[in-house]
Design an enzyme around this catalytic site. Structure first.
Site, short mmCIF file in Angstrom:
data_model
loop_
_atom_site.label_atom_id
_atom_site.label_comp_id
_atom_site.label_asym_id
_atom_site.label_seq_id
_atom_site.Cartn_x
_atom_site.Cartn_y
_atom_site.Cartn_z
N LYS A 101 0.70 -1.22 0.00
CA LYS A 101 0.02 -0.11 0.10
C LYS A 101 0.82 1.21 0.10
CE LYS A 101 0.78 1.36 4.62
NZ LYS A 101 1.09 2.73 4.75
N ASP A 227 -3.00 -2.19 10.07
CA ASP A 227 -2.99 -1.93 8.49
C ASP A 227 -3.69 -3.05 8.00
OD1 ASP A 227 -1.86 0.80 8.43
OD2 ASP A 227 -0.07 0.14 7.94
#
Length: 375
Positions: A101, A227
């Site tokens: 990401k 996350d």
């Protein structure tokens, strides 16, 4: 979890249950006028026929009950497969990609009473990925091995921690083997460990409990890392709180990404500590970024790329990060910033060829580069 084939074929149940019912009914009927024990035997046989139907009149594919014997059609009402279709052996191993990401924005709003920081950030999945293979071994315990990086393979590794969380949540106790092929750089701010953990959870869902929803998987993942819930679904999302409060956004405009990893790590705890002691002067406009994504406005998206962690770097780190950002912009990047707590710096390109040229130009002994794209 309905991953086991019924012990008796549903068609055999149909053939067996009817004569059992008839025999039981006959014996109980005759027994009422001749012999009480005979009547009891007839009732017991009918109850046995009912039990057989409940236990074994099930779909040969998913193992779920088919209802009353003789009712229903030719397809399972649960999995939708034809009942007379060949039964496939249950999968024992599956490989899934673990996508990295980027933070298009990252803002720290303050420190909370629980010691964590209140964060607001827009995150985007990119094509740079690890490969994660999960195998059900039938033994005991969770084993892990990694290629491409020197990583611990105990519970310090989020992939192992995720597998343990899944087993506890789903009451699963068979053995699990995890094989990681690493490509996402470590200590980079790209959620490599979290991506691996999310991939393990998605793989275990496929192998053990396919009906498990993304929402339930995110609940399980929340205990693994901040996350990890984002990495379950990926795409473009707004993350708030510690990063666990997620809002799925429209897909961002397509960009190619030059990912640059300098040869130094940045300590996330140390950076958070430094953020608490500095005055942030250039915050991202998260609302403007959200509006840009909603409109599909690529230029406005690029104009709002920001990361407040850059203002908390020490002087040497700041100089190195700014130099990479400058080089990316000089090679045609529409925007450039550090992702997460670093040390990766990325540049956004509308043209793949330009992105690859920038990666080639910035590749050096002190900077490793990767070309990726939004996914």
């Amino acid at each position: 979890m309905h991953n086991k084939k019924p012990l008796m074929d549903y068609r055999r149940v149909q053939k067996l249950q009817t004569p059992l019912f008839l025999t039981g009914a006959l014996l109980s009927g005759v027994g009422t006028s001749v012999s009480v024990p005979l009547a009891i035997l007839g009732i017991a046989i009918m109850l046995f026929a009912i039990v057989i139907g409940v236990l074994y009149y099930r779909c040969p594919h998913c193992g779920r009950p088919l209802g009353r014997v003789g009712e229903g059609g030719s397809y399972c009402p649960h999995c939708g497969k034809a009942l007379d279709a060949p039964v496939e052996a249950p999968a024992r191993s599956v490989s899934v990609p673990a996508y990295a990401k980027l933070n298009l924005t990252l803002d720290i709003l303050g420190k909370r009473n629980d010691g964590y920081h209140e964060i607001q950030m827009v995150m985007q999945t990119v094509s740079l990925h690890d490969d994660v293979t999960v195998t059900l071994t039938g033994g005991n315990g969770i084993r892990c091995r990694a290629e491409g990086a020197d990583l611990p393979c105990d519970e310090r590794n989020l992939a192992v921690k995720a597998a343990k969380a899944f087993c506890e949540a789903m009451d699963y106790d068979d053995g699990i083997d995890i094989a990681l092929t690493k490509r996402i750089p470590s200590e980079a701010g790209m959620a490599g460990g979290s991506a691996d953990a999310a991939a393990v959870l998605r793989a275990l869902r496929t192998l053990v409990s396919p009906a498990l929803t993304d929402e339930r998987l995110e609940q399980i993942s929340a205990s693994v890392g901040s996350d990890v819930p984002f990495c379950i679904r990926g795409g473009t999302q707004l993350a708030e709180g510690r990063g666990e409060k997620l809002t799925v956004l429209k897909p961002a405009p397509k960009f190619y990404v030059a990912v640059c990893k300098p040869d130094f790590p940045i300590s996330t705890p140390a950076l958070f500590a430094r953020v608490d002691g500095v005055t942030i002067t250039d915050r991202p406009d998260t609302t403007a970024m959200l509006n840009a994504i909603e409109r599909g406005d690529a230029d406005a998206l690029c104009a709002n790329v920001r990361n407040v962690f850059e203002q908390a770097l020490d002087s040497e780190q700041h100089e190195r990060i700014e130099a990479i950002k400058h080089d990316l912009l000089a090679h045609g990047a529409k925007a450039s910033a550090m992702t997460g707590s670093g040390s990766v710096v990325f540049g956004l390109f509308s043209d793949e060829a330009a992105c690859r040229m920038a990666c080639e130009a910035l590749q050096s002994g002190s900077v490793k580069t990767f070309c990726a794209e939004f996914v």
